[in-house]
Design an enzyme around this catalytic site. Structure first.
Site, PDB file in Angstrom:
ATOM      1  N   SER A 184      78.564  33.727 104.149  1.00 46.36           N
ATOM      2  CA  SER A 184      78.355  32.939 105.361  1.00 46.36           C
ATOM      3  C   SER A 184      79.367  33.363 106.430  1.00 46.36           C
ATOM      4  O   SER A 184      79.355  34.512 106.864  1.00 46.36           O
ATOM      5  CB  SER A 184      78.460  31.448 105.025  1.00 46.36           C
ATOM      6  OG  SER A 184      78.046  30.646 106.102  1.00 46.36           O
ATOM      7  N   GLU A 244      69.964  29.685 106.636  1.00 42.28           N
ATOM      8  CA  GLU A 244      69.567  30.938 106.001  1.00 42.28           C
ATOM      9  C   GLU A 244      68.480  31.651 106.793  1.00 42.28           C
ATOM     10  O   GLU A 244      68.422  32.885 106.816  1.00 42.28           O
ATOM     11  CB  GLU A 244      69.112  30.691 104.566  1.00 42.28           C
ATOM     12  CG  GLU A 244      69.117  31.929 103.704  1.00 42.28           C
ATOM     13  CD  GLU A 244      70.529  32.430 103.390  1.00 42.28           C
ATOM     14  OE1 GLU A 244      70.638  33.405 102.621  1.00 42.28           O
ATOM     15  OE2 GLU A 244      71.525  31.858 103.891  1.00 42.28           O
ATOM     16  N   THR A 274      70.445  33.651 109.206  1.00 45.50           N
ATOM     17  CA  THR A 274      71.094  34.843 108.648  1.00 45.50           C
ATOM     18  C   THR A 274      70.069  35.902 108.264  1.00 45.50           C
ATOM     19  O   THR A 274      70.386  37.097 108.304  1.00 45.50           O
ATOM     20  CB  THR A 274      71.979  34.493 107.437  1.00 45.50           C
ATOM     21  OG1 THR A 274      71.178  34.040 106.342  1.00 45.50           O
ATOM     22  CG2 THR A 274      73.001  33.429 107.798  1.00 45.50           C
ATOM     23  N   HIS A 282      70.933  29.048 101.691  1.00 46.03           N
ATOM     24  CA  HIS A 282      72.308  29.191 102.144  1.00 46.03           C
ATOM     25  C   HIS A 282      73.232  28.339 101.271  1.00 46.03           C
ATOM     26  O   HIS A 282      73.719  27.283 101.687  1.00 46.03           O
ATOM     27  CB  HIS A 282      72.401  28.756 103.616  1.00 46.03           C
ATOM     28  CG  HIS A 282      73.581  29.327 104.352  1.00 46.03           C
ATOM     29  ND1 HIS A 282      73.595  30.620 104.824  1.00 46.03           N
ATOM     30  CD2 HIS A 282      74.771  28.791 104.689  1.00 46.03           C
ATOM     31  CE1 HIS A 282      74.740  30.848 105.439  1.00 46.03           C
ATOM     32  NE2 HIS A 282      75.478  29.750 105.367  1.00 46.03           N
TER      33      HIS A 282
END
Length: 305
Positions: free
Chosen positions: A145, A252, A255, A282
């Protein structure tokens, strides 16, 4: 989740004043306090199984606790590398820091010390560990992260130190339009930190310097592993409430977009990198899984098998 820890008093900094050794202690877990411009920083260390000199740095996420690294409590990292000749280095703390050097203390939470995490991780900590037999030049770094982009950036700007870099669900393209506002909200929510005190307003050169996608050329020739889930809930999701799951899904999904942008950029530049966008969310069980995938790449890069 917090585990019991061996406490070493910071009074007099006994770990920092220990006589240098020429070879690392073989195996064993230790907690050290390392001098820095931010004050003594706790670092958890699991020494290489056979006293080797290479090290793997593992960086936490946004909620980095003050007392321990979540890699030691929320993953099986210690077990995974138990027989390997590489020292695991777990810096403790750095909540909402992005492991970077800030311009000034945060103006929204009465912070008194300026975060200088890049300086710590690439100068002060390696200097200290060198006195315990750890190489300054044969290291790997991974992060989850918040720590994911930081791992790539630290490797990009300090190629003499790192031989491998990995980002697990990292925000590897923070200059993407409006993402500075998402970071602003996240950092205010996690400790009241102000993003402008870190890298200045959007468009400040510090944002580009700390964007792994922008800095991809600096990673050429370095073994890289970037991974993200697709934001869909799966079997490794911890049994938290639905609100936590929805938050993990949204993070997530972001990302995953960042990983895709990074993949496109390194492909355009003809830079070799492994980028996986897989099922997942995540949360820590997926990052433990990513570390399992990365482990053979790390050991090969360090020559630590």
């Amino acid at each position: 989740m917090v585990t019991a820890a061996v406490f070493i008093s910071s009074i007099g900094l006994p770990a920092a004043t220990a006589a240098p050794v020429s070879r690392t202690p073989a195996g064993g877990f230790e907690e050290l306090f390392v001098p820095s411009s931010m004050g003594p920083i706790k670092v958890q260390v699991r020494w290489a199984a056979r006293g080797g000199s290479s090290a793997l740095y593992l960086l936490d996420g946004l909620r980095a606790p003050a007392g321990h690294s979540q890699w030691t409590t929320d993953t099986d990292a210690l077990r995974q590398f138990a027989g390997d000749d590489v020292t695991l280095v777990f810096p403790v703390g750095g909540r909402s820091s992005f492991y970077t050097d800030w311009y000034r203390p945060s103006s929204t939470n009465n912070q008194t010390t300026t975060y200088k995490w890049e300086t710590f991780l690439t100068r002060e900590l390696p200097d200290f560990l060198a006195g315990r037999g750890i190489s300054r030049t044969n290291n790997a770094i991974v992060g989850a992260s918040m720590g994911g982009n930081a791992a790539l950036i630290l490797a990009a700007h300090h190629r003499d130190q790192f031989r491998f870099a990995g980002s697990f669900s990292g925000f590897v393209n923070p200059t993407y339009p409006r993402w500075n506002e998402a970071m602003r909200a996240a950092m205010l929510g996690e400790g009241g930190f102000h993003v402008d005190d870190m890298w200045g307003p959007a468009g400040d050169p510090a944002w580009s310097r700390n964007d792994a996608t922008v800095q991809a050329e600096r990673l050429r020739g370095l073994p890289i592993y970037v991974t993200s889930g697709n934001g869909l809930p799966g079997p490794l999701d911890p049994p938290h409430g639905p609100g936590d799951t929805v938050n993990a899904m949204s993070l997530e999904a972001m990302t995953a977009v960042a990983a895709g942008i990074f993949r496109d950029r390194v492909t355009e530049l003809d830079i070799s990198a492994r980028v996986d966008i897989l099922n997942g969310n995540h949360t820590w069980p997926y990052w433990a899984q990513s570390l399992t995938t990365a482990r053979p790449m790390i050991l090969d890069a360090l020559g630590a098998r």
